[in-house]
Design a protein around this motif. Structure first.
Motif: not given
Ligand code: ADP
Length: 267
Positions: A5, A7, A9, A38, A172, A190-191, A193, A197, A222
């Motif tokens: 998957k 993302g 972002s 998104s 997801d 995969l995103s 980050v 964290l 999270a």
């Molecule tokens: P994608 O659309 O890429 O799947 P999302 O935007 O839905 O990703 O989720 C990833 C985002 O979650 C990261 O870009 C970050 O801003 C946020 N985030 C919030 N808490 C955390 C965390 N503890 N560790 C990593 N990312 C986090």
């Protein structure tokens, strides 16, 4: 089978993801790609004068309020620009990719939730006219048909409700349901980050390993949309997927790096 998957972002390198997928596919690995969109949807919605509206549930989950107009914009971007952009990249790399939404052949099916409880100005409100849901069933037959004929499926929300209405579902969690249904050996989320964290946004605080039975305890680290990934990971491991990896899709070989253990490994 590996379900990947990726993302939607800012900062995700789709060229890198597709090149890595193509190399592994050509070497004989069975793969399915699920993607989001998104960031681009937000931009297009603003440009079309229908800005996105995010709502937070009483339990702290954030989601896009999806009225009919939002759903149409969502489809333009996810099923159109994002899906065809990925399919084109894979085709240029010699992979016969087929892009489908969860609505096509009812690949992803779930219950339509018409109303959502949202916290606004400290009060809980019920908002109606939502087109959302959660994937409960996966049409693996259609996917097996494609895979056995040599096509790489590239899947995206929306899903289909049991009545055939398009519903916005979390990508997801859809990928998690897919990985469970296909008995995948790994699910990669995969995103933009390095993984989950402990102290977001400090990239030095990467959590390297999470025991499968403890995933839900990590929900506390999270924030907002990352919560859905942790929830998806919990659903996947509970459903029998041996490894779920939160990986970085910003550069390099994102799929291979995640499979080699970079990122956060839930097992
Ligand atoms: P994608 O659309 O890429 O799947 P999302 O935007 O839905 O990703 O989720 C990833 C985002 O979650 C990261 O870009 C970050 O801003 C946020 N985030 C919030 N808490 C955390 C965390 N503890 N560790 C990593 N990312 C986090």
């Amino acid at each position: 089978m590996i379900v990947v998957k990726v993302g939607g972002s800012a900062g995700i390198d789709y060229d890198a993801v597709c090149a890595d997928m193509a190399a592994r596919w050509t070497a004989g690995e069975r793969l399915i790609l699920v993607h989001g969109g998104s960031g681009e949807t937000n931009r297009v919605a603003e440009a079309l004068g229908h800005p996105p509206r995010f709502v937070t549930s009483p339990s702290g989950y954030t989601s896009r309020f999806t009225d009919r107009q939002t759903l149409e914009i969502f489809e333009m971007v996810y099923c159109g620009k994002m899906n065809k952009g990925i399919v084109e990249r894979l085709q240029r790399l010699g992979v016969n990719a087929v892009g489908l939404s969860g609505l096509d052949g009812r690949i992803f099916e779930g219950r339509h939730k018409d109303s959502v409880r949202a916290v606004e100005n400290g009060k809980v409100k019920v908002l109606r006219g939502d087109h959302t849901g959660t994937v409960e069933r996966v049409n693996t037959g259609l996917l097996e048909l494609l895979l056995s004929a040599g096509y790489l499926p590239v899947l995206t929300p929306p899903a289909s409700s049991y009545e055939g209405v398009a519903i916005n579902v979390d990508g997801d969690r859809a990928a998690a349901a897919l990985a469970v249904a296909l008995k995948a050996e790994a699910l990669l989320l995969l995103s933009n980050v390095p993984g989950l964290l402990r102290a977001y946004p400090d990239e030095g605080s990467l959590i390297r390993e999470i025991p499968a039975g403890d995933v839900e305890q990590y929900l506390e680290f999270a924030q907002d949309r990352m919560k859905k990934k942790v929830l998806g990971a919990a659903e996947a491991v509970q459903g029998g997927v041996r490894r779920v990896i939160f990986g970085d899709a910003r550069a390099g070989q994102p799929v291979s790096a995640a499979l080699a253990g970079a990122g956060t490994v839930v097992s």
